[in-house]
Design a protein around this motif. Structure first.
Motif, mmCIF file in Angstrom:
data_model
loop_
_atom_site.group_PDB
_atom_site.id
_atom_site.type_symbol
_atom_site.label_atom_id
_atom_site.label_comp_id
_atom_site.label_asym_id
_atom_site.label_seq_id
_atom_site.Cartn_x
_atom_site.Cartn_y
_atom_site.Cartn_z
ATOM 1 N N ALA A 37 -6.711 22.404 -23.139
ATOM 2 C CA ALA A 37 -7.730 22.255 -22.097
ATOM 3 C C ALA A 37 -7.079 22.550 -20.754
ATOM 4 C CB ALA A 37 -8.307 20.843 -22.120
ATOM 5 N N SER A 38 -7.520 23.617 -20.105
ATOM 6 C CA SER A 38 -6.921 24.062 -18.850
ATOM 7 C C SER A 38 -7.831 23.717 -17.680
ATOM 8 C CB SER A 38 -6.680 25.576 -18.877
ATOM 9 O OG SER A 38 -5.856 25.931 -19.968
ATOM 10 N N LEU A 39 -7.314 22.925 -16.758
ATOM 11 C CA LEU A 39 -8.048 22.556 -15.553
ATOM 12 C C LEU A 39 -7.618 23.522 -14.462
ATOM 13 C CD1 LEU A 39 -10.038 20.334 -14.668
ATOM 14 C CD2 LEU A 39 -8.098 19.051 -13.791
ATOM 15 N N ASN A 40 -8.499 24.460 -14.107
ATOM 16 C CA ASN A 40 -8.134 25.572 -13.232
ATOM 17 C C ASN A 40 -8.700 25.425 -11.828
ATOM 18 O OD1 ASN A 40 -6.839 26.834 -15.388
ATOM 19 N ND2 ASN A 40 -8.716 27.870 -16.023
ATOM 20 N N ASN A 41 -7.913 25.885 -10.856
ATOM 21 C CA ASN A 41 -8.408 25.922 -9.477
ATOM 22 C C ASN A 41 -8.920 27.318 -9.160
ATOM 23 O OD1 ASN A 41 -6.167 27.533 -8.982
ATOM 24 N ND2 ASN A 41 -4.950 25.877 -8.137
ATOM 25 N N SER A 42 -9.269 27.571 -7.929
ATOM 26 C CA SER A 42 -9.889 28.836 -7.533
ATOM 27 C C SER A 42 -8.953 30.022 -7.670
ATOM 28 C CB SER A 42 -10.394 28.747 -6.092
ATOM 29 O OG SER A 42 -9.322 28.429 -5.212
ATOM 30 N N THR A 43 -7.641 29.796 -7.711
ATOM 31 C CA THR A 43 -6.694 30.907 -7.834
ATOM 32 C C THR A 43 -6.350 31.197 -9.288
ATOM 33 O OG1 THR A 43 -4.760 29.450 -7.670
ATOM 34 C CG2 THR A 43 -5.677 30.303 -5.613
ATOM 35 N N ASP A 71 -1.614 11.678 -16.260
ATOM 36 C CA ASP A 71 -0.295 12.267 -16.059
ATOM 37 C C ASP A 71 0.411 12.619 -17.359
ATOM 38 O OD1 ASP A 71 -0.048 9.637 -16.767
ATOM 39 O OD2 ASP A 71 1.633 9.209 -15.440
ATOM 40 N N VAL A 72 -0.235 12.373 -18.498
ATOM 41 C CA VAL A 72 0.330 12.760 -19.794
ATOM 42 C C VAL A 72 -0.369 14.032 -20.251
ATOM 43 C CG1 VAL A 72 0.706 12.089 -22.191
ATOM 44 C CG2 VAL A 72 0.838 10.364 -20.374
ATOM 45 N N LEU A 73 0.411 15.072 -20.523
ATOM 46 C CA LEU A 73 -0.175 16.393 -20.775
ATOM 47 C C LEU A 73 -0.197 16.795 -22.249
ATOM 48 C CD1 LEU A 73 1.435 18.396 -17.811
ATOM 49 C CD2 LEU A 73 -0.717 17.110 -17.853
ATOM 50 N N GLU A 74 0.350 15.974 -23.147
ATOM 51 C CA GLU A 74 0.406 16.360 -24.551
ATOM 52 C C GLU A 74 0.015 15.183 -25.441
ATOM 53 O OE1 GLU A 74 3.365 19.015 -27.419
ATOM 54 O OE2 GLU A 74 3.884 18.555 -25.340
ATOM 55 N N TYR A 75 -0.855 15.463 -26.420
ATOM 56 C CA TYR A 75 -1.388 14.424 -27.304
ATOM 57 C C TYR A 75 -1.520 14.957 -28.726
ATOM 58 C CZ TYR A 75 -2.898 12.255 -22.890
ATOM 59 O OH TYR A 75 -2.932 11.708 -21.631
ATOM 60 N N THR A 76 -1.818 14.035 -29.640
ATOM 61 C CA THR A 76 -2.266 14.426 -30.981
ATOM 62 C C THR A 76 -3.689 13.897 -31.147
ATOM 63 O OG1 THR A 76 -1.384 12.403 -32.003
ATOM 64 C CG2 THR A 76 0.042 14.365 -31.997
ATOM 65 N N ILE A 77 -4.481 14.633 -31.878
ATOM 66 C CA ILE A 77 -5.855 14.201 -32.160
ATOM 67 C C ILE A 77 -6.087 14.266 -33.663
ATOM 68 C CG2 ILE A 77 -6.813 14.868 -29.937
ATOM 69 C CD1 ILE A 77 -7.834 17.432 -31.179
ATOM 70 N N VAL A 122 -3.633 22.817 -14.421
ATOM 71 C CA VAL A 122 -2.914 21.927 -15.307
ATOM 72 C C VAL A 122 -3.422 22.101 -16.725
ATOM 73 C CG1 VAL A 122 -2.330 19.523 -15.746
ATOM 74 C CG2 VAL A 122 -2.680 20.300 -13.403
ATOM 75 N N ASN A 123 -2.507 22.167 -17.701
ATOM 76 C CA ASN A 123 -2.860 22.333 -19.101
ATOM 77 C C ASN A 123 -2.611 21.048 -19.877
ATOM 78 O OD1 ASN A 123 -3.514 25.099 -18.792
ATOM 79 N ND2 ASN A 123 -1.353 25.647 -18.968
ATOM 80 N N TYR A 124 -3.618 20.596 -20.591
ATOM 81 C CA TYR A 124 -3.503 19.456 -21.495
ATOM 82 C C TYR A 124 -3.571 19.985 -22.922
ATOM 83 C CZ TYR A 124 -4.402 16.444 -17.449
ATOM 84 O OH TYR A 124 -4.330 15.804 -16.223
ATOM 85 N N VAL A 125 -2.612 19.586 -23.758
ATOM 86 C CA VAL A 125 -2.515 20.105 -25.117
ATOM 87 C C VAL A 125 -2.788 18.977 -26.111
ATOM 88 C CG1 VAL A 125 -1.036 21.209 -26.816
ATOM 89 C CG2 VAL A 125 -0.885 21.884 -24.409
ATOM 90 N N PHE A 126 -3.598 19.291 -27.139
ATOM 91 C CA PHE A 126 -3.963 18.312 -28.157
ATOM 92 C C PHE A 126 -3.661 18.916 -29.535
ATOM 93 C CE2 PHE A 126 -6.559 17.855 -24.414
ATOM 94 C CZ PHE A 126 -6.544 16.487 -24.156
ATOM 95 N N HIS A 127 -2.616 18.411 -30.186
ATOM 96 C CA HIS A 127 -2.217 18.918 -31.498
ATOM 97 C C HIS A 127 -2.965 18.166 -32.599
ATOM 98 C CE1 HIS A 127 1.118 21.151 -29.674
ATOM 99 N NE2 HIS A 127 1.416 20.042 -29.008
ATOM 100 N N TYR A 128 -3.380 18.902 -33.649
ATOM 101 C CA TYR A 128 -4.057 18.257 -34.773
ATOM 102 C C TYR A 128 -3.050 17.421 -35.551
ATOM 103 C CZ TYR A 128 -7.694 21.802 -33.936
ATOM 104 O OH TYR A 128 -8.658 22.600 -33.368
ATOM 105 N N SER A 129 -3.387 16.175 -35.801
ATOM 106 C CA SER A 129 -2.500 15.317 -36.586
ATOM 107 C C SER A 129 -2.737 15.462 -38.086
ATOM 108 C CB SER A 129 -2.689 13.842 -36.187
ATOM 109 O OG SER A 129 -4.006 13.418 -36.490
#
Length: 280
Positions: free
Chosen positions: A96-102, A51-57, A106-113
């Motif tokens: 990273a986009s998790l897409n359905n048939s349409t 349920d968390v959509l934004e991170y740093t990597i 949901v988009n998960y974003v990973f920012h470079y630290s």
């Protein structure tokens, strides 16, 4: 009669919504989520939660582009990876986009630290070309600029993410490429180094005799490595039959030739004196 028609239409629309949802959302109509995701050359700085959509990597080598290593989702959906860049085209993260048939999801974003300090260089090589249901004939290298990309026979929409070798190089992503059933025109990808020098890659699209569903099923098998292996003509049983018959035919002709040479009638008598004689 009109009332019955309205009821039927409402029922049909409801059924369509239910069937559409089953493909990606499941029977309880819950939106798909990532359960886990990992990257090559990068680690997520905090524990991953669906349920968390934004991170740093953090990049292990901040001059090299990170790539998708593995993922697990709560439903059978497509995951498509793209790179986030600043106004100058330098990488700042991954989406990273998790897409359905349409096409929505949901988009998960990973920012470079620890993004690399920008230092212009001439590295205009691609490290990889990422697509959900596509496979390169061989890994990219520094010598070749022409490659074949294999796709299922019924794939109509292609998304490609070129992965630059250098994190500060850039190459436009193909978000939506509509394909026909006819011969597909080769795609040109141009990688631009941070100093402005370019390198063009010619990508020839080839279809294999497998559907998207067949490829998807293979990808979910344990130990999966390739959906292209075994689909080439030279890997088929027909090829070996034809090749064996050809080799056998050559051997038979060779043996016949040797037999004819050995047992054929010699028009000359070994004891016959020559008609012409030479005088020393």
């Amino acid at each position: 009669m009109k009332k019955q028609a309205k009821i039927f239409v409402a029922f049909a629309m409801s059924l369509m919504l239910i069937l559409t949802g089953v493909t990606c959302f499941g029977s309880d109509a819950v939106a798909p989520e990532l359960k886990a995701i990992t990257f090559k050359n990068a680690t997520i700085d905090t524990a991953f939660k669906s349920d968390v959509l934004e991170y740093t990597i953090t990049l292990k080598d901040n001059t090299v582009s990170p790539t998708l290593e593995s993922f697990e989702s709560t439903a059978d959906c497509e995951l498509f990876v793209t790179y986030i860049t600043d106004d100058a085209g330098h990488q700042t993260g991954i989406k990273a986009s998790l897409n359905n048939s349409t096409g929505s999801g949901v988009n998960y974003v990973f920012h470079y630290s620890n993004p690399a300090e920008f230092v212009p260089n001439s590295n205009n090589y691609l490290a990889d070309i990422y697509s959900t249901y596509a496979e390169l004939e061989k890994p990219l290298n520094h010598e070749d600029t022409s490659y074949k990309l294999y796709i299922p026979k019924d794939l109509t929409n292609l998304k490609l993410t070129p992965v630059t070798e250098d994190v500060n190089a850039s190459c436009p992503q193909l978000e939506q490429l509509t394909l026909s059933n006819q011969k597909i025109t080769p795609i040109t990808l141009t990688c631009t180094a941070s100093d402005g020098t370019t390198r063009s890659y010619k990508i020839k699209i080839k279809r294999v005799d497998k559907t998207v569903e067949q490829v998807k099923a293979e990808m979910q098998e344990e130990g999966y490595t390739s959906f292209v292996s075994g689909t080439h003509f030279y890997e088929s049983d027909s090829f070996f039959v034809i090749a064996g018959a050809s080799v056998g035919g050559v051997i038979v002709l060779f043996l016949l030739y040797k037999l004819i040479r050995r047992f054929g009638v010699n028009p000359y008598d070994a004891e016959e004196k020559p008609f012409y004689s030479t005088v020393d």
